[in-house]
Write a protein that holds these residues in place. Structure first.
Motif, PDB file in Angstrom:
ATOM      1  N   THR A  81      67.396  13.249  34.807  1.00  0.00           N
ATOM      2  CA  THR A  81      66.296  12.286  34.919  1.00  0.00           C
ATOM      3  C   THR A  81      64.969  12.862  34.410  1.00  0.00           C
ATOM      4  O   THR A  81      63.942  12.206  34.499  1.00  0.00           O
ATOM      5  CB  THR A  81      66.115  11.825  36.382  1.00  0.00           C
ATOM      6  N   THR A  82      65.016  14.070  33.885  1.00  0.00           N
ATOM      7  CA  THR A  82      63.821  14.724  33.343  1.00  0.00           C
ATOM      8  C   THR A  82      64.025  14.986  31.858  1.00  0.00           C
ATOM      9  O   THR A  82      65.063  15.504  31.450  1.00  0.00           O
ATOM     10  CB  THR A  82      63.540  16.053  34.071  1.00  0.00           C
ATOM     11  N   GLY A  83      63.041  14.613  31.070  1.00  0.00           N
ATOM     12  CA  GLY A  83      63.090  14.878  29.631  1.00  0.00           C
ATOM     13  C   GLY A  83      61.936  15.768  29.224  1.00  0.00           C
ATOM     14  O   GLY A  83      60.913  15.841  29.917  1.00  0.00           O
ATOM     15  N   GLU A  84      62.114  16.443  28.102  1.00  0.00           N
ATOM     16  CA  GLU A  84      61.044  17.270  27.555  1.00  0.00           C
ATOM     17  C   GLU A  84      60.472  16.586  26.318  1.00  0.00           C
ATOM     18  O   GLU A  84      61.210  16.194  25.419  1.00  0.00           O
ATOM     19  CB  GLU A  84      61.553  18.666  27.205  1.00  0.00           C
ATOM     20  N   VAL A  85      59.163  16.434  26.308  1.00  0.00           N
ATOM     21  CA  VAL A  85      58.463  15.764  25.209  1.00  0.00           C
ATOM     22  C   VAL A  85      57.960  16.814  24.232  1.00  0.00           C
ATOM     23  O   VAL A  85      57.355  17.808  24.627  1.00  0.00           O
ATOM     24  CB  VAL A  85      57.262  14.956  25.733  1.00  0.00           C
ATOM     25  N   THR A  86      58.202  16.569  22.956  1.00  0.00           N
ATOM     26  CA  THR A  86      57.671  17.419  21.891  1.00  0.00           C
ATOM     27  C   THR A  86      57.043  16.508  20.847  1.00  0.00           C
ATOM     28  O   THR A  86      57.600  15.462  20.505  1.00  0.00           O
ATOM     29  CB  THR A  86      58.797  18.251  21.239  1.00  0.00           C
ATOM     30  N   ILE A  87      55.905  16.925  20.336  1.00  0.00           N
ATOM     31  CA  ILE A  87      55.232  16.160  19.287  1.00  0.00           C
ATOM     32  C   ILE A  87      54.628  17.128  18.273  1.00  0.00           C
ATOM     33  O   ILE A  87      54.043  18.149  18.651  1.00  0.00           O
ATOM     34  CB  ILE A  87      54.149  15.224  19.866  1.00  0.00           C
ATOM     35  N   TYR A  88      54.823  16.824  17.010  1.00  0.00           N
ATOM     36  CA  TYR A  88      54.181  17.560  15.923  1.00  0.00           C
ATOM     37  C   TYR A  88      53.615  16.551  14.941  1.00  0.00           C
ATOM     38  O   TYR A  88      54.328  15.647  14.497  1.00  0.00           O
ATOM     39  CB  TYR A  88      55.171  18.499  15.207  1.00  0.00           C
ATOM     40  N   LEU A  89      52.346  16.707  14.623  1.00  0.00           N
ATOM     41  CA  LEU A  89      51.656  15.833  13.679  1.00  0.00           C
ATOM     42  C   LEU A  89      51.221  16.627  12.453  1.00  0.00           C
ATOM     43  O   LEU A  89      50.896  17.812  12.566  1.00  0.00           O
ATOM     44  CB  LEU A  89      50.398  15.237  14.316  1.00  0.00           C
ATOM     45  N   HIS A  90      51.183  15.949  11.325  1.00  0.00           N
ATOM     46  CA  HIS A  90      50.606  16.560  10.132  1.00  0.00           C
ATOM     47  C   HIS A  90      49.192  17.022  10.496  1.00  0.00           C
ATOM     48  O   HIS A  90      48.470  16.311  11.209  1.00  0.00           O
ATOM     49  CB  HIS A  90      50.572  15.541   8.993  1.00  0.00           C
ATOM     50  N   PRO A  91      48.767  18.198  10.046  1.00  0.00           N
ATOM     51  CA  PRO A  91      47.459  18.731  10.456  1.00  0.00           C
ATOM     52  C   PRO A  91      46.281  17.783  10.224  1.00  0.00           C
ATOM     53  O   PRO A  91      45.329  17.802  11.000  1.00  0.00           O
ATOM     54  CB  PRO A  91      47.310  19.997   9.609  1.00  0.00           C
ATOM     55  N   ILE A  92      46.333  16.937   9.204  1.00  0.00           N
ATOM     56  CA  ILE A  92      45.200  16.027   8.959  1.00  0.00           C
ATOM     57  C   ILE A  92      45.141  14.887   9.981  1.00  0.00           C
ATOM     58  O   ILE A  92      44.154  14.163  10.032  1.00  0.00           O
ATOM     59  CB  ILE A  92      45.218  15.453   7.522  1.00  0.00           C
ATOM     60  N   CYS A  93      46.178  14.741  10.809  1.00  0.00           N
ATOM     61  CA  CYS A  93      46.242  13.650  11.787  1.00  0.00           C
ATOM     62  C   CYS A  93      45.732  14.035  13.166  1.00  0.00           C
ATOM     63  O   CYS A  93      45.551  13.168  14.023  1.00  0.00           O
ATOM     64  CB  CYS A  93      47.680  13.164  11.923  1.00  0.00           C
ATOM     65  N   VAL A  94      45.509  15.298  13.388  1.00  0.00           N
ATOM     66  CA  VAL A  94      45.117  15.781  14.717  1.00  0.00           C
ATOM     67  C   VAL A  94      43.720  15.256  15.060  1.00  0.00           C
ATOM     68  O   VAL A  94      42.825  15.248  14.217  1.00  0.00           O
ATOM     69  CB  VAL A  94      45.171  17.322  14.765  1.00  0.00           C
ATOM     70  N   GLY A  95      43.558  14.799  16.297  1.00  0.00           N
ATOM     71  CA  GLY A  95      42.260  14.339  16.774  1.00  0.00           C
ATOM     72  C   GLY A  95      41.930  12.906  16.430  1.00  0.00           C
ATOM     73  O   GLY A  95      40.780  12.489  16.595  1.00  0.00           O
ATOM     74  N   LYS A  96      42.906  12.121  16.003  1.00  0.00           N
ATOM     75  CA  LYS A  96      42.658  10.731  15.603  1.00  0.00           C
ATOM     76  C   LYS A  96      43.322   9.713  16.521  1.00  0.00           C
ATOM     77  O   LYS A  96      43.403   8.540  16.192  1.00  0.00           O
ATOM     78  CB  LYS A  96      43.131  10.520  14.162  1.00  0.00           C
ATOM     79  N   GLY A  97      43.839  10.163  17.665  1.00  0.00           N
ATOM     80  CA  GLY A  97      44.475   9.246  18.607  1.00  0.00           C
ATOM     81  C   GLY A  97      45.945   8.980  18.342  1.00  0.00           C
ATOM     82  O   GLY A  97      46.605   8.287  19.118  1.00  0.00           O
ATOM     83  N   ILE A  98      46.468   9.526  17.265  1.00  0.00           N
ATOM     84  CA  ILE A  98      47.876   9.309  16.924  1.00  0.00           C
ATOM     85  C   ILE A  98      48.781   9.984  17.948  1.00  0.00           C
ATOM     86  O   ILE A  98      49.806   9.427  18.346  1.00  0.00           O
ATOM     87  CB  ILE A  98      48.171   9.804  15.496  1.00  0.00           C
ATOM     88  N   GLY A  99      48.407  11.157  18.408  1.00  0.00           N
ATOM     89  CA  GLY A  99      49.201  11.863  19.406  1.00  0.00           C
ATOM     90  C   GLY A  99      49.303  11.080  20.706  1.00  0.00           C
ATOM     91  O   GLY A  99      50.388  10.918  21.264  1.00  0.00           O
ATOM     92  N   SER A 100      48.177  10.578  21.190  1.00  0.00           N
ATOM     93  CA  SER A 100      48.187   9.802  22.429  1.00  0.00           C
ATOM     94  C   SER A 100      49.033   8.544  22.285  1.00  0.00           C
ATOM     95  O   SER A 100      49.819   8.211  23.179  1.00  0.00           O
ATOM     96  CB  SER A 100      46.760   9.427  22.840  1.00  0.00           C
ATOM     97  N   ALA A 101      48.882   7.847  21.182  1.00  0.00           N
ATOM     98  CA  ALA A 101      49.690   6.636  20.955  1.00  0.00           C
ATOM     99  C   ALA A 101      51.173   6.987  20.911  1.00  0.00           C
ATOM    100  O   ALA A 101      52.014   6.233  21.434  1.00  0.00           O
ATOM    101  CB  ALA A 101      49.255   5.951  19.663  1.00  0.00           C
ATOM    102  N   SER A 102      51.499   8.119  20.333  1.00  0.00           N
ATOM    103  CA  SER A 102      52.896   8.551  20.240  1.00  0.00           C
ATOM    104  C   SER A 102      53.462   8.902  21.612  1.00  0.00           C
ATOM    105  O   SER A 102      54.604   8.554  21.931  1.00  0.00           O
ATOM    106  CB  SER A 102      53.009   9.753  19.305  1.00  0.00           C
TER     107      SER A 102
END
Length: 165
Positions: A81-102
């Motif tokens: 019932t526990t999952g591990e979340v991983t996220i990697y964004l292209h460096p130009i995408c960091v700080g634009k809200g894409i991570g939070s939306a993902s």
């Protein structure tokens, strides 16, 4: 106005996503790999036999920007019932809200698939990821000191958790 969408990973996406991941291997302490990851190893990390665990490609205006996934936290049944979340964004995408939306997107999928808790483990040097997870309601639940060694320095990891059900 740009459009953010998500789609299940396709085999053709893997080389581009591997390049994003390897950027962080080469240029940061965010990944604990010390050498670029080859295609077979990377593929194994993003393709899961169990359909409960899925990698999603993040697209902005139909261009690949990164990936987010829920993968097994541990292999013993009581952890199902526990999952591990991983996220990697292209460096130009960091700080634009894409991570939070993902993160919000993958949380909804995780709820539908019966997950109760999500965990994210982050290098303590990765202030952008730490900020993103805490901003999205994850609480720090562990801090492991000097568990990695890269570029002549010991590195800490911090673990965050969010109860989603």
């Amino acid at each position: 106005m740009s459009t953010l969408t998500f789609k299940p990973l396709e085999t053709s996406d893997i080389p581009f996503l591997m390049d994003i991941y390897n950027h962080f291997v080469i240029h940061s302490t965010y990944s604990f790999h010390t050498e670029p990851v080859a295609l077979p190893e990377f593929t194994e990390s993003v393709v899961h036999a169990n359909p409960r665990y899925q990698t999603y490609v993040i697209l902005q205006d139909e261009k690949l920007q990164g990936y987010v996934q829920v993968m097994p936290h541990k292999k013993k049944q009581a952890y199902d019932t526990t999952g591990e979340v991983t996220i990697y964004l292209h460096p130009i995408c960091v700080g634009k809200g894409i991570g939070s939306a993902s993160i919000q997107y993958v949380e909804e999928i995780a709820k539908e698939r019966g997950f109760h808790s999500l965990i994210a483990t982050v290098c303590a040097d990765n202030s952008a990821s730490i900020h993103m997870f805490t901003r999205n309601g994850y609480q720090q639940c562990a801090h492991y000191r000097e568990v990695g060694f890269k570029w002549g320095q010991f590195l800490d990891i911090v673990t965050f958790q969010k109860i989603i059900s």
